[in-house]
Scaffold this motif. Structure first.
Motif, PDB file in Angstrom:
ATOM      1  N   ILE A  25      -0.144   1.027   1.042  1.00 38.56           N
ATOM      2  CA  ILE A  25       0.378   1.766   2.431  1.00 38.56           C
ATOM      3  C   ILE A  25       0.042   2.091   3.415  1.00 38.56           C
ATOM      4  O   ILE A  25       0.554   2.085   4.508  1.00 38.56           O
ATOM      5  N   LYS A  26      -1.835   1.765   3.526  1.00 38.22           N
ATOM      6  CA  LYS A  26      -2.101   2.459   4.347  1.00 38.22           C
ATOM      7  C   LYS A  26      -1.144   1.657   5.414  1.00 38.22           C
ATOM      8  O   LYS A  26      -1.941   1.041   6.033  1.00 38.22           O
ATOM      9  N   ASP A  27      -1.771   0.286   5.352  1.00 36.22           N
ATOM     10  CA  ASP A  27      -1.901  -1.417   5.683  1.00 36.22           C
ATOM     11  C   ASP A  27      -0.211  -0.988   6.683  1.00 36.22           C
ATOM     12  O   ASP A  27      -0.763  -1.789   7.488  1.00 36.22           O
ATOM     13  N   TRP A  28       0.491  -1.018   6.086  1.00 36.90           N
ATOM     14  CA  TRP A  28       2.186  -1.289   6.197  1.00 36.90           C
ATOM     15  C   TRP A  28       3.149   0.202   6.552  1.00 36.90           C
ATOM     16  O   TRP A  28       3.485  -0.215   7.159  1.00 36.90           O
ATOM     17  N   ARG A  29       2.814   1.135   5.490  1.00 38.68           N
ATOM     18  CA  ARG A  29       2.828   2.301   6.534  1.00 38.68           C
ATOM     19  C   ARG A  29       2.308   3.071   6.742  1.00 38.68           C
ATOM     20  O   ARG A  29       1.645   4.097   6.493  1.00 38.68           O
ATOM     21  N   PRO A  30       1.273   3.286   7.510  1.00 39.45           N
ATOM     22  CA  PRO A  30       0.027   3.519   7.888  1.00 39.45           C
ATOM     23  C   PRO A  30       0.451   5.084   8.452  1.00 39.45           C
ATOM     24  O   PRO A  30      -0.211   6.297   8.783  1.00 39.45           O
ATOM     25  N   ALA A  33       0.808   7.379   5.605  1.00 35.25           N
ATOM     26  CA  ALA A  33      -1.144   7.349   4.561  1.00 35.25           C
ATOM     27  C   ALA A  33      -1.501   8.659   5.575  1.00 35.25           C
ATOM     28  O   ALA A  33      -2.318   8.218   6.243  1.00 35.25           O
ATOM     29  N   LEU A  34      -2.005   9.823   5.811  1.00 35.23           N
ATOM     30  CA  LEU A  34      -2.988  10.848   6.293  1.00 35.23           C
ATOM     31  C   LEU A  34      -4.225  10.333   5.957  1.00 35.23           C
ATOM     32  O   LEU A  34      -5.116  11.608   7.153  1.00 35.23           O
ATOM     33  N   GLY A  35      -3.886  11.435   4.486  1.00 29.00           N
ATOM     34  CA  GLY A  35      -5.937  11.167   4.045  1.00 29.00           C
ATOM     35  C   GLY A  35      -5.632  10.378   2.408  1.00 29.00           C
ATOM     36  O   GLY A  35      -4.657   9.714   1.828  1.00 29.00           O
ATOM     37  N   GLN A  36      -7.168  10.434   2.376  1.00 30.96           N
ATOM     38  CA  GLN A  36      -7.137  10.145   0.579  1.00 30.96           C
ATOM     39  C   GLN A  36      -8.040  10.942   0.307  1.00 30.96           C
ATOM     40  O   GLN A  36      -9.044  11.936   0.987  1.00 30.96           O
ATOM     41  N   TYR A  37      -7.082  10.658  -1.805  1.00 28.17           N
ATOM     42  CA  TYR A  37      -8.505  11.847  -2.202  1.00 28.17           C
ATOM     43  C   TYR A  37      -9.439  10.615  -3.257  1.00 28.17           C
ATOM     44  O   TYR A  37      -8.627   9.941  -3.803  1.00 28.17           O
ATOM     45  N   ARG A  38     -11.028  10.916  -3.375  1.00 28.09           N
ATOM     46  CA  ARG A  38     -11.239  10.153  -4.058  1.00 28.09           C
ATOM     47  C   ARG A  38     -11.928  10.912  -4.985  1.00 28.09           C
ATOM     48  O   ARG A  38     -12.790  12.077  -4.998  1.00 28.09           O
ATOM     49  N   MET A  46     -10.095   3.617   1.441  1.00 26.80           N
ATOM     50  CA  MET A  46      -9.214   2.804   2.829  1.00 26.80           C
ATOM     51  C   MET A  46      -9.584   3.261   4.253  1.00 26.80           C
ATOM     52  O   MET A  46      -8.951   2.651   4.684  1.00 26.80           O
ATOM     53  N   LYS A  47     -10.891   4.075   4.561  1.00 26.15           N
ATOM     54  CA  LYS A  47     -10.840   4.273   5.604  1.00 26.15           C
ATOM     55  C   LYS A  47     -10.167   5.609   6.154  1.00 26.15           C
ATOM     56  O   LYS A  47      -9.852   5.429   7.391  1.00 26.15           O
ATOM     57  N   ILE A  66      -0.346   7.931  -6.356  1.00 21.13           N
ATOM     58  CA  ILE A  66      -1.353   7.654  -7.241  1.00 21.13           C
ATOM     59  C   ILE A  66      -1.121   6.668  -6.541  1.00 21.13           C
ATOM     60  O   ILE A  66      -0.796   5.127  -6.861  1.00 21.13           O
ATOM     61  N   GLY A  67      -2.796   5.434  -5.828  1.00 12.82           N
ATOM     62  CA  GLY A  67      -2.773   4.657  -4.853  1.00 12.82           C
ATOM     63  C   GLY A  67      -3.299   3.148  -5.947  1.00 12.82           C
ATOM     64  O   GLY A  67      -4.052   2.403  -5.542  1.00 12.82           O
TER      65      GLY A  67
END
Length: 333
Positions: A25-30, A33-38, A46-47, A66-67
């Motif tokens: 998703i991050k690479d093809w629909r940036p 993708a606003l942020g990540q939860y780890r 995902m930087k 859910i990535g």
């Protein structure tokens, strides 16, 4: 419809490959993708900005996706607190796991109480036919691999991007949860009842213009004892005119199977082509796609050159170097 933009949930992913849904998703629909939860112990990144649920809500995120694609596709109990809190704070949830959000009583109850939506994209939405093997107009390319998660989806997406840049007729055909989340459509092949898998790919890639190419996302590997069935369904249902062999050189063994070594590119070429010619005797192998993510620029170029010299097929990393040469070879079929 799944509301965008997304907060990508990486959970406690044990390695970057386990978060391949988020990566895709991050690479093809940036723009989604606003942020990540780890969570604590997460080994994927995902930087993207690390966000709390509150920060993501303030940034405009509407759906927690859910990535993570873990073995077996299960919703971990360790994730539940975050998923419940996300619903309570106004997020919808989206997942491509086999373990469905809607089948989790606690998540379903909170979603109902808060008026939020649960999106399970790994549920077939069509009553697919049994494959009939009838030849249909149009052309089809299928990416096949030496292993799981070696770049089959990326290869098809890169070739689709190149075809569109040329103004050529092409459609990327998603067959897994990540591709469906990227494009919004497709067949969740590994959730289709076995007798109907090949038929679902016939349905996904219908008769088309003679110069139109369906670029089919591959799944699994013929040599992976866990997932070879979905690969064969793609080969027979897709009736490909062209195959691209995908490989990741840094693997020491098959994904999740430490006692199984990766097959050679030649072995995959020969077996995939023999099986493809059952449904389409005119099928040919047109190139190799090498996932060089773990290599330096010089190492990547040298490896691709060596494979090309050995096999006599155009060989590139289409994400790193572009897919033009693969597309040239495909259009020559």
């Amino acid at each position: 419809m799944i509301q965008t933009p997304y907060l990508l949930f990486l959970g406690d992913a044990p390695d970057p490959l386990a978060a391949k849904v988020a990566q895709g998703i991050k690479d093809w629909r940036p723009e989604y993708a606003l942020g990540q939860y780890r969570m604590e112990g997460c080994k994927a990144d995902m930087k993207l900005p690390d966000m709390t649920l509150g920060e993501a809500k303030a940034a405009g995120c509407k759906t927690l996706v859910i990535g993570v694609a873990n073995r077996g596709g299960v919703i971990s109990q360790a994730w539940k607190k975050v998923l419940v809190q996300a619903l309570e704070e106004g997020f919808d949830l989206a997942s491509g796991l086999h373990n469905l959000l809607r089948d989790e009583p606690d998540l379903a109850a909170v979603a109902k109480a808060t008026g939020r939506s649960l999106h399970d994209v790994r549920i077939p939405s069509v009553k697919y036919p049994i494959a009939n093997g009838v030849k249909r107009a149009g052309k089809r390319m299928l990416a096949v691999g030496t292993d799981c998660s070696v770049g089959k989806m990326y290869t098809a997406l890169c070739m689709d991007k190149e075809m569109r840049a040329r103004g050529a007729k092409a459609s990327f055909r998603a067959t897994g949860q990540t591709g469906i989340l990227i494009t919004g459509d497709g067949v969740p092949l590994d959730a289709v009842i076995a007798d109907f898998m090949a038929g679902s790919i016939e349905y996904l890639t219908p008769e088309n213009d003679a110069d139109h190419w369906d670029l089919i996302e591959g799944q699994g590997s013929l040599f992976h004892v866990s997932y070879s069935g979905v690969t064969l369904a793609l080969i027979h249902g897709g009736q490909p005119d062209a195959l691209v062999i995908c490989h990741e050189p840094k693997r020491s063994h098959m994904r999740g199977l430490p006692d199984y070594q990766l097959p050679s590119i030649e072995a995959v070429r020969d077996m995939a082509l023999a099986l493809a010619r059952v449904a389409n005797p005119a099928c040919v192998v047109i190139g190799c796609s090498i996932n060089t993510q773990a290599m330096s620029d010089d190492e990547a170029l040298a490896y691709c050159a060596a494979v090309e010299a050995r096999l006599g097929l155009p060989t590139v990393d289409p994400y790193r170097h572009g897919a033009a040469r693969l597309v040239d070879a495909m259009l020559a079929v």
